[in-house]
Scaffold this motif. Sequence first.
Motif, PDB file in Angstrom:
ATOM      1  N   GLY A  64      27.247  46.393  39.791  1.00 35.53           N
ATOM      2  CA  GLY A  64      28.732  46.025  39.758  1.00 35.53           C
ATOM      3  C   GLY A  64      29.308  46.896  38.740  1.00 35.53           C
ATOM      4  O   GLY A  64      28.721  48.181  38.477  1.00 35.53           O
ATOM      5  N   THR A  65      30.292  46.993  38.170  1.00 37.93           N
ATOM      6  CA  THR A  65      31.275  47.858  37.614  1.00 37.93           C
ATOM      7  C   THR A  65      30.760  48.313  36.193  1.00 37.93           C
ATOM      8  O   THR A  65      30.028  47.641  35.587  1.00 37.93           O
ATOM      9  N   PRO A  68      32.780  45.967  32.779  1.00 35.63           N
ATOM     10  CA  PRO A  68      32.922  44.496  33.035  1.00 35.63           C
ATOM     11  C   PRO A  68      33.799  43.700  31.877  1.00 35.63           C
ATOM     12  O   PRO A  68      33.937  44.513  30.878  1.00 35.63           O
ATOM     13  N   VAL A  72      32.492  38.432  32.439  1.00 35.44           N
ATOM     14  CA  VAL A  72      31.364  38.929  33.224  1.00 35.44           C
ATOM     15  C   VAL A  72      30.175  39.237  32.286  1.00 35.44           C
ATOM     16  O   VAL A  72      29.031  39.127  32.853  1.00 35.44           O
ATOM     17  N   GLN A 172      31.165  41.700  39.381  1.00 38.17           N
ATOM     18  CA  GLN A 172      32.453  42.233  39.347  1.00 38.17           C
ATOM     19  C   GLN A 172      32.610  43.675  39.866  1.00 38.17           C
ATOM     20  O   GLN A 172      31.695  44.241  39.700  1.00 38.17           O
ATOM     21  N   ALA A 173      33.516  44.072  40.507  1.00 38.12           N
ATOM     22  CA  ALA A 173      33.712  45.286  41.433  1.00 38.12           C
ATOM     23  C   ALA A 173      35.111  45.426  41.672  1.00 38.12           C
ATOM     24  O   ALA A 173      35.789  44.560  42.012  1.00 38.12           O
ATOM     25  N   ASP A 174      35.366  46.876  41.803  1.00 38.53           N
ATOM     26  CA  ASP A 174      36.782  47.221  42.401  1.00 38.53           C
ATOM     27  C   ASP A 174      36.639  47.467  43.838  1.00 38.53           C
ATOM     28  O   ASP A 174      35.681  47.590  44.571  1.00 38.53           O
ATOM     29  N   HIS A 198      36.603  34.698  40.257  1.00 38.29           N
ATOM     30  CA  HIS A 198      37.612  35.350  39.016  1.00 38.29           C
ATOM     31  C   HIS A 198      39.083  35.083  39.416  1.00 38.29           C
ATOM     32  O   HIS A 198      39.500  34.206  40.194  1.00 38.29           O
ATOM     33  N   GLU A 202      42.110  40.224  39.614  1.00 41.08           N
ATOM     34  CA  GLU A 202      40.897  40.738  38.876  1.00 41.08           C
ATOM     35  C   GLU A 202      39.740  40.900  39.859  1.00 41.08           C
ATOM     36  O   GLU A 202      39.593  40.243  40.870  1.00 41.08           O
ATOM     37  N   SER A 203      38.915  41.907  39.615  1.00 41.46           N
ATOM     38  CA  SER A 203      37.634  41.946  40.455  1.00 41.46           C
ATOM     39  C   SER A 203      38.049  42.152  41.931  1.00 41.46           C
ATOM     40  O   SER A 203      37.483  41.346  42.584  1.00 41.46           O
ATOM     41  N   THR A 206      35.200  41.898  44.779  1.00 43.66           N
ATOM     42  CA  THR A 206      34.476  40.916  44.860  1.00 43.66           C
ATOM     43  C   THR A 206      35.627  39.691  45.561  1.00 43.66           C
ATOM     44  O   THR A 206      35.153  38.756  46.652  1.00 43.66           O
TER      45      THR A 206
END
Length: 284
Positions: A64-65, A68, A72, A172-174, A198, A202-203, A206
Motif C-alpha cells: 500500500g501507500t 499511511p 492504518v 490504504q491506497a490512492d 476508511h 480517505e484511501s 481502496t
Amino acid sequence: MSQFLNRECLKEYIDSEKLEFLISLKNIAKEAKLSSRHLYKQFNGIFAAGNLNLLKKPKVAIIGTRTPNQYVKQHTAILSAQLSQKGFVILSGGAIGIDSIAHSHSGDNSILVSPAGLNLNYPKENSSLIERIRSNALILSEYEESVMPRAYSFLERNRIIVILSDLVIIPQADLRSGSSSSANLCIALKKNLFVFPHRMNESLGTQELLSRGSAKAIYDIESFVTSLCEKFEIVYEERQQDTLLEFASKNGLFAEAMQKFGNQVLEYELEGKIKRNGIYIELG
C-alpha cells in the motif's frame, strides 16, 4: 549468499499454479485487457537470499501507500504481528510506509521482494530492516547484483508479490497508484483481496475497490486472522499478547513505558517496532 532459482528450481518451493501464473502472465494480462506494461515482462527466474522454506508456508501480501495515516499504521502493525504469530508469512516490497511496517512486525516470517539487486539495500532508510530480513528471513529479486531500481522496477516487483501470495491486503491506497495496479492483477488472477475500511474521502483507491465489490473489508483483525487459520487449516497455540506493542498502539507515554518495560522499549525501538513521538511512543 544469494542464489538464482530458475523455473525448474522453483518447483520445489512454490505450487504449480503460482509458477504457471509467473510464466503465463503475458497471456493472462492480455485476456484481462490489463494495460500496465510491467505485466508483460518475461519471467525467467529469481535471485534469493535467506530462508527459502518460507516460500512453502501460507503467504499474505500486505502492500500500500508510502504515507499511511495513523489508523492504518497501528492496524497494519497489529495485523502483521498476529498473522506472523500464527505461522503466516508476510510478503511485501520493503518500501517506506505500509511495506516496512508489515515487515517490521512479522519477525522471521517475512519475505521482501526488492526492486533492486540483492546486494543493495533499497531504500537506504530501511537498511537495518533489510539486513535483518536478509539474515533471518528471505529477500527475493529478479535483478542481478548492483542493478539500481528504475521507475518500472517497482511495478515489476509488485507482480511477483501478488502472484507468490495466497491473498493480498491493501490497507490504504490512492487512486491510480501502484497498489491499484496490483489490485487489478489480483482481480485478473481471481485472488482474494482485502482492504481496511476508511472514512469518506480517505484511501480512495481502496474505497473504489469496495464499492465495485472487488475487495472485502477487514472489520475485526482477530476474527479475520482466525478465519484465515481455519481456511488454511493452521493449528496454533495461543501466544501471550505483546503488551508493549499494545501499549504503543495507544500512544502511551515514553517515561511510563520505560517504567513498565525497561530495556525492552529500547530494543523494540532499534528493531523498528515502535518509535518515539515527542513524549509518547507509537507503533513503528
